[in-house]
Design a protein around this motif. Structure first.
Motif, PDB file in Angstrom:
ATOM      1  N   UNK A  58     -87.421 -65.094  34.602  1.00  0.00           N
ATOM      2  CA  UNK A  58     -87.716 -63.801  35.214  1.00  0.00           C
ATOM      3  C   UNK A  58     -86.819 -62.686  34.669  1.00  0.00           C
ATOM      4  N   UNK A  59     -85.550 -62.967  34.555  1.00  0.00           N
ATOM      5  CA  UNK A  59     -84.606 -61.935  34.111  1.00  0.00           C
ATOM      6  C   UNK A  59     -84.923 -61.462  32.694  1.00  0.00           C
ATOM      7  N   UNK A  60     -85.240 -62.390  31.784  1.00  0.00           N
ATOM      8  CA  UNK A  60     -85.562 -62.004  30.410  1.00  0.00           C
ATOM      9  C   UNK A  60     -86.864 -61.201  30.358  1.00  0.00           C
ATOM     10  N   UNK A  61     -87.874 -61.636  31.113  1.00  0.00           N
ATOM     11  CA  UNK A  61     -89.149 -60.925  31.151  1.00  0.00           C
ATOM     12  C   UNK A  61     -88.960 -59.519  31.703  1.00  0.00           C
ATOM     13  N   UNK A  62     -88.198 -59.412  32.795  1.00  0.00           N
ATOM     14  CA  UNK A  62     -87.974 -58.117  33.427  1.00  0.00           C
ATOM     15  C   UNK A  62     -87.234 -57.162  32.493  1.00  0.00           C
ATOM     16  N   UNK A 113     -83.482 -50.487  39.671  1.00  0.00           N
ATOM     17  CA  UNK A 113     -83.204 -51.587  40.580  1.00  0.00           C
ATOM     18  C   UNK A 113     -84.493 -52.345  40.849  1.00  0.00           C
ATOM     19  N   UNK A 114     -84.429 -53.656  40.719  1.00  0.00           N
ATOM     20  CA  UNK A 114     -85.564 -54.533  40.997  1.00  0.00           C
ATOM     21  C   UNK A 114     -85.161 -55.406  42.180  1.00  0.00           C
ATOM     22  N   UNK A 115     -85.923 -55.319  43.263  1.00  0.00           N
ATOM     23  CA  UNK A 115     -85.629 -56.113  44.452  1.00  0.00           C
ATOM     24  C   UNK A 115     -86.761 -57.107  44.662  1.00  0.00           C
ATOM     25  N   UNK A 116     -86.413 -58.385  44.730  1.00  0.00           N
ATOM     26  CA  UNK A 116     -87.392 -59.451  44.915  1.00  0.00           C
ATOM     27  C   UNK A 116     -87.153 -60.081  46.283  1.00  0.00           C
ATOM     28  N   UNK A 117     -88.201 -60.102  47.116  1.00  0.00           N
ATOM     29  CA  UNK A 117     -88.123 -60.669  48.454  1.00  0.00           C
ATOM     30  C   UNK A 117     -89.153 -61.789  48.574  1.00  0.00           C
ATOM     31  N   UNK A 166     -80.040 -52.271  34.324  1.00  0.00           N
ATOM     32  CA  UNK A 166     -81.016 -52.972  35.146  1.00  0.00           C
ATOM     33  C   UNK A 166     -80.274 -53.837  36.153  1.00  0.00           C
ATOM     34  N   UNK A 167     -80.583 -53.624  37.440  1.00  0.00           N
ATOM     35  CA  UNK A 167     -79.953 -54.381  38.519  1.00  0.00           C
ATOM     36  C   UNK A 167     -81.055 -55.150  39.241  1.00  0.00           C
ATOM     37  N   UNK A 168     -80.876 -56.468  39.385  1.00  0.00           N
ATOM     38  CA  UNK A 168     -81.865 -57.310  40.052  1.00  0.00           C
ATOM     39  C   UNK A 168     -81.243 -57.880  41.323  1.00  0.00           C
ATOM     40  N   UNK A 169     -81.873 -57.572  42.482  1.00  0.00           N
ATOM     41  CA  UNK A 169     -81.445 -58.091  43.777  1.00  0.00           C
ATOM     42  C   UNK A 169     -82.478 -59.109  44.250  1.00  0.00           C
ATOM     43  N   UNK A 170     -82.023 -60.144  44.926  1.00  0.00           N
ATOM     44  CA  UNK A 170     -82.965 -61.085  45.536  1.00  0.00           C
ATOM     45  C   UNK A 170     -82.635 -61.182  47.021  1.00  0.00           C
ATOM     46  N   UNK A 191     -96.193 -65.293  43.074  1.00  0.00           N
ATOM     47  CA  UNK A 191     -94.849 -65.625  42.596  1.00  0.00           C
ATOM     48  C   UNK A 191     -94.166 -64.337  42.133  1.00  0.00           C
ATOM     49  N   UNK A 192     -92.898 -64.429  41.805  1.00  0.00           N
ATOM     50  CA  UNK A 192     -92.136 -63.223  41.485  1.00  0.00           C
ATOM     51  C   UNK A 192     -92.586 -62.567  40.188  1.00  0.00           C
ATOM     52  N   UNK A 193     -92.997 -63.342  39.206  1.00  0.00           N
ATOM     53  CA  UNK A 193     -93.409 -62.766  37.925  1.00  0.00           C
ATOM     54  C   UNK A 193     -94.743 -62.027  38.057  1.00  0.00           C
ATOM     55  N   UNK A 194     -95.675 -62.581  38.820  1.00  0.00           N
ATOM     56  CA  UNK A 194     -96.968 -61.917  39.027  1.00  0.00           C
ATOM     57  C   UNK A 194     -96.788 -60.605  39.788  1.00  0.00           C
ATOM     58  N   UNK A 195     -95.949 -60.605  40.797  1.00  0.00           N
ATOM     59  CA  UNK A 195     -95.690 -59.384  41.557  1.00  0.00           C
ATOM     60  C   UNK A 195     -94.985 -58.348  40.680  1.00  0.00           C
ATOM     61  N   UNK A 196     -94.073 -58.806  39.827  1.00  0.00           N
ATOM     62  CA  UNK A 196     -93.365 -57.889  38.931  1.00  0.00           C
ATOM     63  C   UNK A 196     -94.331 -57.249  37.943  1.00  0.00           C
TER      64      UNK A 196
END
Length: 115
Positions: free
Chosen positions: A16-20, A38-42, A3-7, A75-80
């Protein structure tokens, strides 16, 4: 599964990271091969975009099928959460296609009574 997380222009929530990771690892219950996600958060800084200020894009890579989902949220968690629902629906469809629906049951099996 890696799992790769980009911001981009964003700071992630502390959990967020633990939930994802927890939600993405739960996708392994479907027998669909996914090597990397890959998870990209903008974050959009424009205050007029308040309810849609965070955008999450989830993309899978590897030997399995290509899965991609986008979602906007306050927010980022709701969008995820919205994006992961879309990915889960795609994985369910792929999993259903791979099922063998022509299995033999005890009622339909032919019995040889020649003994």
């Amino acid at each position: 599964m890696k799992i790769i997380i980009h911001t981009r222009h964003a700071e992630l929530a502390s959990d967020f990271k633990e939930i994802a990771e927890e939600k993405l690892h739960s996708m392994e219950r479907f027998s669909v091969v996914i090597d990397r996600i890959e998870v990209e958060v903008t974050h959009e800084a424009n205050p007029r975009q308040g309810k849609n200020s965070h955008k999450v894009v989830i993309t899978s890579h590897g030997s399995g099928p290509l899965l991609r989902a986008e979602s906007l949220g306050f927010n980022d968690v709701a969008a995820f959460d919205d994006a992961i629902k879309s990915i889960e629906l795609q994985i369910r469809r792929i999993h259903e296609k791979d099922k063998s629906h022509d299995r033999q049951t005890l009622r339909t099996m032919k019995v040889d009574l020649s003994d």
